[in-house]
Design a protein around this motif. Structure first.
Motif, PDB file in Angstrom:
ATOM      1  N   MET A   1       0.830  -1.186   0.000  1.00  0.00           N
ATOM      2  CA  MET A   1       0.000   0.000   0.000  1.00  0.00           C
ATOM      3  C   MET A   1       0.871   1.244   0.000  1.00  0.00           C
ATOM      4  SD  MET A   1      -3.223  -0.605   0.064  1.00  0.00           S
ATOM      5  CE  MET A   1      -3.226  -2.186  -0.712  1.00  0.00           C
ATOM      6  N   ASN A   2       0.392   2.258  -0.628  1.00  0.00           N
ATOM      7  CA  ASN A   2       1.107   3.517  -0.728  1.00  0.00           C
ATOM      8  C   ASN A   2       0.582   4.475   0.335  1.00  0.00           C
ATOM      9  OD1 ASN A   2       2.352   5.848  -1.460  1.00  0.00           O
ATOM     10  ND2 ASN A   2       1.709   5.785  -3.584  1.00  0.00           N
ATOM     11  N   ALA A   3       1.451   4.872   1.245  1.00  0.00           N
ATOM     12  CA  ALA A   3       1.052   5.780   2.319  1.00  0.00           C
ATOM     13  C   ALA A   3       0.626   7.137   1.780  1.00  0.00           C
ATOM     14  CB  ALA A   3       2.187   5.934   3.327  1.00  0.00           C
ATOM     15  N   ASP A   4       1.078   7.509   0.593  1.00  0.00           N
ATOM     16  CA  ASP A   4       0.701   8.788  -0.006  1.00  0.00           C
ATOM     17  C   ASP A   4      -0.788   8.841  -0.344  1.00  0.00           C
ATOM     18  OD1 ASP A   4       3.282   9.758   0.176  1.00  0.00           O
ATOM     19  OD2 ASP A   4       3.824   9.019  -1.811  1.00  0.00           O
ATOM     20  N   ALA A   5      -1.438   7.701  -0.388  1.00  0.00           N
ATOM     21  CA  ALA A   5      -2.872   7.654  -0.678  1.00  0.00           C
ATOM     22  C   ALA A   5      -3.688   8.317   0.430  1.00  0.00           C
ATOM     23  CB  ALA A   5      -3.329   6.209  -0.861  1.00  0.00           C
ATOM     24  N   LEU A   6      -3.075   8.564   1.576  1.00  0.00           N
ATOM     25  CA  LEU A   6      -3.775   9.184   2.701  1.00  0.00           C
ATOM     26  C   LEU A   6      -3.833  10.703   2.595  1.00  0.00           C
ATOM     27  CD1 LEU A   6      -2.326   7.008   5.578  1.00  0.00           C
ATOM     28  CD2 LEU A   6      -4.629   6.901   4.623  1.00  0.00           C
ATOM     29  N   GLU A   7      -3.097  11.280   1.640  1.00  0.00           N
ATOM     30  CA  GLU A   7      -3.127  12.731   1.463  1.00  0.00           C
ATOM     31  C   GLU A   7      -4.538  13.174   1.087  1.00  0.00           C
ATOM     32  OE1 GLU A   7      -0.757  14.883   2.229  1.00  0.00           O
ATOM     33  OE2 GLU A   7       0.407  13.145   2.854  1.00  0.00           O
ATOM     34  N   GLY A   8      -4.921  14.315   1.558  1.00  0.00           N
ATOM     35  CA  GLY A   8      -6.227  14.854   1.221  1.00  0.00           C
ATOM     36  C   GLY A   8      -7.309  14.509   2.235  1.00  0.00           C
ATOM     37  N   TYR A   9      -6.989  13.641   3.173  1.00  0.00           N
ATOM     38  CA  TYR A   9      -7.943  13.304   4.228  1.00  0.00           C
ATOM     39  C   TYR A   9      -7.641  14.149   5.456  1.00  0.00           C
ATOM     40  CZ  TYR A   9      -9.364   9.161   1.593  1.00  0.00           C
ATOM     41  OH  TYR A   9      -9.862   8.316   0.636  1.00  0.00           O
ATOM     42  N   GLY A  10      -8.604  14.243   6.348  1.00  0.00           N
ATOM     43  CA  GLY A  10      -8.419  14.971   7.598  1.00  0.00           C
ATOM     44  C   GLY A  10      -7.518  14.208   8.546  1.00  0.00           C
ATOM     45  N   ASP A  11      -7.432  14.682   9.791  1.00  0.00           N
ATOM     46  CA  ASP A  11      -6.576  14.043  10.791  1.00  0.00           C
ATOM     47  C   ASP A  11      -7.061  12.652  11.166  1.00  0.00           C
ATOM     48  OD1 ASP A  11      -4.909  16.226  10.834  1.00  0.00           O
ATOM     49  OD2 ASP A  11      -5.897  17.152  12.555  1.00  0.00           O
ATOM     50  N   PHE A  12      -8.366  12.432  11.091  1.00  0.00           N
ATOM     51  CA  PHE A  12      -8.949  11.130  11.420  1.00  0.00           C
ATOM     52  C   PHE A  12      -9.811  10.666  10.256  1.00  0.00           C
ATOM     53  CE2 PHE A  12      -7.858  12.803  15.516  1.00  0.00           C
ATOM     54  CZ  PHE A  12      -7.450  11.689  16.237  1.00  0.00           C
ATOM     55  N   LEU A  13      -9.651   9.412   9.876  1.00  0.00           N
ATOM     56  CA  LEU A  13     -10.425   8.844   8.778  1.00  0.00           C
ATOM     57  C   LEU A  13     -11.526   7.954   9.326  1.00  0.00           C
ATOM     58  CD1 LEU A  13      -7.417   9.337   7.676  1.00  0.00           C
ATOM     59  CD2 LEU A  13      -8.120   7.842   5.837  1.00  0.00           C
ATOM     60  N   LYS A  14     -12.599   7.828   8.562  1.00  0.00           N
ATOM     61  CA  LYS A  14     -13.676   6.895   8.875  1.00  0.00           C
ATOM     62  C   LYS A  14     -13.327   5.541   8.281  1.00  0.00           C
ATOM     63  CE  LYS A  14     -17.171  10.495   8.801  1.00  0.00           C
ATOM     64  NZ  LYS A  14     -18.390  10.977   8.160  1.00  0.00           N
ATOM     65  N   ALA A  15     -14.013   4.506   8.728  1.00  0.00           N
ATOM     66  CA  ALA A  15     -13.739   3.149   8.252  1.00  0.00           C
ATOM     67  C   ALA A  15     -13.889   3.054   6.734  1.00  0.00           C
ATOM     68  CB  ALA A  15     -14.655   2.141   8.947  1.00  0.00           C
ATOM     69  N   ALA A  16     -14.878   3.706   6.168  1.00  0.00           N
ATOM     70  CA  ALA A  16     -15.094   3.644   4.716  1.00  0.00           C
ATOM     71  C   ALA A  16     -13.929   4.271   3.964  1.00  0.00           C
ATOM     72  CB  ALA A  16     -16.404   4.335   4.351  1.00  0.00           C
ATOM     73  N   GLU A  17     -13.347   5.340   4.510  1.00  0.00           N
ATOM     74  CA  GLU A  17     -12.211   5.988   3.861  1.00  0.00           C
ATOM     75  C   GLU A  17     -10.975   5.085   3.905  1.00  0.00           C
ATOM     76  OE1 GLU A  17     -13.380  10.627   4.748  1.00  0.00           O
ATOM     77  OE2 GLU A  17     -12.387   9.477   6.327  1.00  0.00           O
ATOM     78  N   VAL A  18     -10.751   4.462   5.059  1.00  0.00           N
ATOM     79  CA  VAL A  18      -9.625   3.537   5.187  1.00  0.00           C
ATOM     80  C   VAL A  18      -9.825   2.356   4.252  1.00  0.00           C
ATOM     81  CG1 VAL A  18      -8.345   2.023   6.753  1.00  0.00           C
ATOM     82  CG2 VAL A  18      -9.172   4.244   7.566  1.00  0.00           C
ATOM     83  N   ALA A  19     -11.059   1.854   4.162  1.00  0.00           N
ATOM     84  CA  ALA A  19     -11.369   0.733   3.279  1.00  0.00           C
ATOM     85  C   ALA A  19     -11.035   1.087   1.834  1.00  0.00           C
ATOM     86  CB  ALA A  19     -12.838   0.347   3.414  1.00  0.00           C
ATOM     87  N   SER A  20     -11.337   2.303   1.433  1.00  0.00           N
ATOM     88  CA  SER A  20     -11.040   2.745   0.081  1.00  0.00           C
ATOM     89  C   SER A  20      -9.536   2.759  -0.180  1.00  0.00           C
ATOM     90  CB  SER A  20     -11.629   4.141  -0.143  1.00  0.00           C
ATOM     91  OG  SER A  20     -11.277   4.635  -1.399  1.00  0.00           O
ATOM     92  N   VAL A  21      -8.768   3.237   0.780  1.00  0.00           N
ATOM     93  CA  VAL A  21      -7.309   3.296   0.643  1.00  0.00           C
ATOM     94  C   VAL A  21      -6.712   1.891   0.595  1.00  0.00           C
ATOM     95  CG1 VAL A  21      -5.176   3.970   1.823  1.00  0.00           C
ATOM     96  CG2 VAL A  21      -7.087   5.574   1.714  1.00  0.00           C
ATOM     97  N   LEU A  22      -7.213   0.994   1.454  1.00  0.00           N
ATOM     98  CA  LEU A  22      -6.662  -0.353   1.543  1.00  0.00           C
ATOM     99  C   LEU A  22      -7.218  -1.306   0.492  1.00  0.00           C
ATOM    100  CD1 LEU A  22      -6.637  -0.908   5.426  1.00  0.00           C
ATOM    101  CD2 LEU A  22      -4.762  -0.146   3.952  1.00  0.00           C
ATOM    102  N   GLY A  23      -8.344  -0.957  -0.102  1.00  0.00           N
ATOM    103  CA  GLY A  23      -8.953  -1.825  -1.097  1.00  0.00           C
ATOM    104  C   GLY A  23      -9.674  -3.023  -0.486  1.00  0.00           C
ATOM    105  N   VAL A  24     -10.245  -2.812   0.703  1.00  0.00           N
ATOM    106  CA  VAL A  24     -11.012  -3.860   1.391  1.00  0.00           C
ATOM    107  C   VAL A  24     -12.363  -3.281   1.794  1.00  0.00           C
ATOM    108  CG1 VAL A  24      -8.930  -5.034   2.236  1.00  0.00           C
ATOM    109  CG2 VAL A  24     -10.028  -3.297   3.660  1.00  0.00           C
TER     110      VAL A  24
END
Length: 60
Positions: A1-24
């Motif tokens: 996974m690319n940690a740069d995919a977290l750019e553009g999100y706030g300080d805390f992510l919701k489960a759906a946002e993390v799921a999108s980044v991780l592809g799960v």
């Protein structure tokens, strides 16, 4: 996974946002949080995922 995919999100992510980044699914993200496999904090009934701690996790 690319940690740069977290750019553009706030300080805390919701489960759906993390799921999108991780592809799960959001449910998988919740399960990982419940087992302590990914950095997360519980606020009431909701899980939130600190962006910087997730970045460190993904870089490992």
């Amino acid at each position: 996974m690319n940690a740069d995919a977290l750019e553009g999100y706030g300080d805390f992510l919701k489960a759906a946002e993390v799921a999108s980044v991780l592809g799960v699914s959001s449910r998988m993200v919740t399960r990982l949080a419940e087992r302590g496999e990914i950095p997360a904090v519980r606020i009431g009934r909701a899980w939130r995922f600190p962006r910087e701690r997730l970045r460190e996790y993904l870089e490992r």
